[in-house]
Design a protein around this motif. Structure first.
Motif, short mmCIF file in Angstrom:
data_model
loop_
_atom_site.label_atom_id
_atom_site.label_comp_id
_atom_site.label_asym_id
_atom_site.label_seq_id
_atom_site.Cartn_x
_atom_site.Cartn_y
_atom_site.Cartn_z
N VAL A 158 0.86 -1.18 0.00
CA VAL A 158 0.00 0.00 0.00
C VAL A 158 0.89 1.23 0.00
N ARG A 159 0.66 2.12 -0.96
CA ARG A 159 1.40 3.39 -1.04
C ARG A 159 0.73 4.41 -0.12
N ASP A 160 1.51 5.39 0.31
CA ASP A 160 0.97 6.46 1.15
C ASP A 160 0.45 7.63 0.32
N PRO A 175 -0.79 2.23 4.68
CA PRO A 175 0.47 2.36 3.95
C PRO A 175 1.58 1.49 4.55
N ASN A 225 -1.44 8.47 -3.64
CA ASN A 225 -1.97 8.00 -4.90
C ASN A 225 -2.77 9.11 -5.55
N GLU A 256 -9.91 3.65 -1.37
CA GLU A 256 -8.93 4.39 -0.58
C GLU A 256 -9.63 5.39 0.34
#
Length: 160
Positions: A36-38, A88, A40, A126
């Motif tokens: 999971v990216r912090d 994240p 987007n 998200e």
């Protein structure tokens, strides 16, 4: 072939060791771990919720593995995909492939991930400071699948 959809995290070392132990002819293992990216689309991501249809999702993933095995006979594949609430840095997905040689391991791992990203029935929502939003498929994901000679929407998973 091993396909699992689960809420619990996974341990890469343990998963790969179990995959390798199944076949002494393995000369190569290729792995992809998605997290999971912090950030987007320009917004900070606080959390991501992944949803799926139990049973249908696993069949779809098994179908993806079957297609990969047709292209690279002799490979073995492991897919572990998480669902539920993630934050994240959490791991989302593990795709690992094994083969006698590295070329087939690299190619099949990338193929499985490209296929999974566009065709597996997962829905991602998200949570950001601006509210919640569903994550749409990216055109770059469709292009990645197309380079394997598969057009988006051309896959019939109903036989899975």
């Amino acid at each position: 072939m091993t396909v699992r959809v689960q809420t619990a995290d996974f341990d890469l070392t343990t998963e790969v060791a179990a995959l390798r132990a199944r076949d002494p002819k393995i000369g190569a293992v290729a792995c992809f771990v998605g997290t999971v990216r912090d950030l987007n689309d320009g917004s900070a991501v606080d959390a991501m919720e992944l949803e799926h249809y139990p049973g249908m999702t696993e069949k779809s993933l098994e179908h993806i593995v079957d297609v990969a095995r047709e292209r690279w006979p002799g490979i073995d594949v492991l897919i572990v995909h998480r669902v539920g609430k993630l934050v994240p840095l959490d791991q989302i997905v593990l795709v690992a492939t094994t083969s006698a040689h590295r070329g087939d391991a690299f190619a099949s791992c990338e193929f499985v991930m490209d296929y999974l990203k566009t065709q597996a029935p997962f829905w991602k929502k998200e949570k950001t400071a601006h509210g919640e939003r569903w994550v749409d498929a990216r055109t770059t994901d469709d292009a990645a699948l197309a380079r394997w000679g598969i057009e988006p929407g051309a896959i019939d998973d109903t036989k899975a």
